[in-house]
Scaffold this motif. Sequence first.
Motif, short mmCIF file in Angstrom:
data_model
loop_
_atom_site.label_atom_id
_atom_site.label_comp_id
_atom_site.label_asym_id
_atom_site.label_seq_id
_atom_site.Cartn_x
_atom_site.Cartn_y
_atom_site.Cartn_z
N ASP A 56 181.77 86.67 24.66
CA ASP A 56 182.36 87.87 25.24
C ASP A 56 183.48 88.45 24.38
OD1 ASP A 56 183.74 85.48 26.03
OD2 ASP A 56 184.99 86.72 27.33
N TRP A 102 175.24 89.31 21.56
CA TRP A 102 175.19 89.58 23.00
C TRP A 102 176.60 89.38 23.55
CZ3 TRP A 102 170.19 90.88 24.34
CH2 TRP A 102 169.19 90.50 23.43
N SER A 114 177.44 88.85 26.62
CA SER A 114 177.48 87.95 27.78
C SER A 114 176.17 87.19 27.88
CB SER A 114 177.71 88.74 29.08
OG SER A 114 176.55 89.49 29.40
N SER A 171 173.52 89.35 29.70
CA SER A 171 172.75 90.32 28.90
C SER A 171 171.67 89.61 28.08
CB SER A 171 173.68 91.14 27.99
OG SER A 171 174.37 90.31 27.09
N LYS A 224 168.76 88.75 30.47
CA LYS A 224 167.97 89.92 30.85
C LYS A 224 166.91 90.24 29.79
CE LYS A 224 171.26 92.34 33.84
NZ LYS A 224 172.33 93.37 33.85
#
Length: 204
Positions: A12, A34, A36, A39, A42
């Motif tokens: 993060d 990424w 997080s 994310s 997903k």
Amino acid sequence: MPDKRLVHIVDDEEAIRRSASFMLKTSGFAVETWDSGVSLLKAIRHADQGCILLDVRMPEMDGLEVQQALAERGVTMPVVILTGHGDVSIAVRAMKAGAVDFIEKPFEKATLLGALDAAFGRLERSAQRDERAADAAVLLQALTPRERDVLAGLANGFPNKTIAYDLGISPRTVEVHRANLMTKLEVRSLSDALRIAFAAGLGT
């Protein structure tokens, strides 16, 4: 796998993503970042195969939760854990859950590259196993169901007499099936036949 080994950086902190990306790209890796674990999860179904560099302390889902979610979804990409100072006990839990290694921040380039080498080594061995299993499954399709039963018995370490008893046939018939399956698998020794059987998942 792509020509360049791909690393998914999940952190993060933008500064960490940027510095790790630069370090890896200049060392010849492909990188996706990424912000997080959520994310990553997903998009994981469509993400390219590679290694995951996963931070432990993140909002929404921490690294251990992300690691567990990946495992539950059947994602087999190797994971290297990034930890802050004092998170060693968490890192140990991550390794018990299958992580390849953990690195403490701030990390040295050599430490990071060493951990990723181990991770990609695991990925390549896994790919080779998958390939051998697929090849073995194709070879076994040439066998009759009874020949396959005999091979499964041999893979379980049973002698001909036991296989014959279990299948309700004579030991002589087992010998015939055994000779036939070795011809079809194009092997000369029992050990070669067993290697194919084990690769295909036969035997306990």
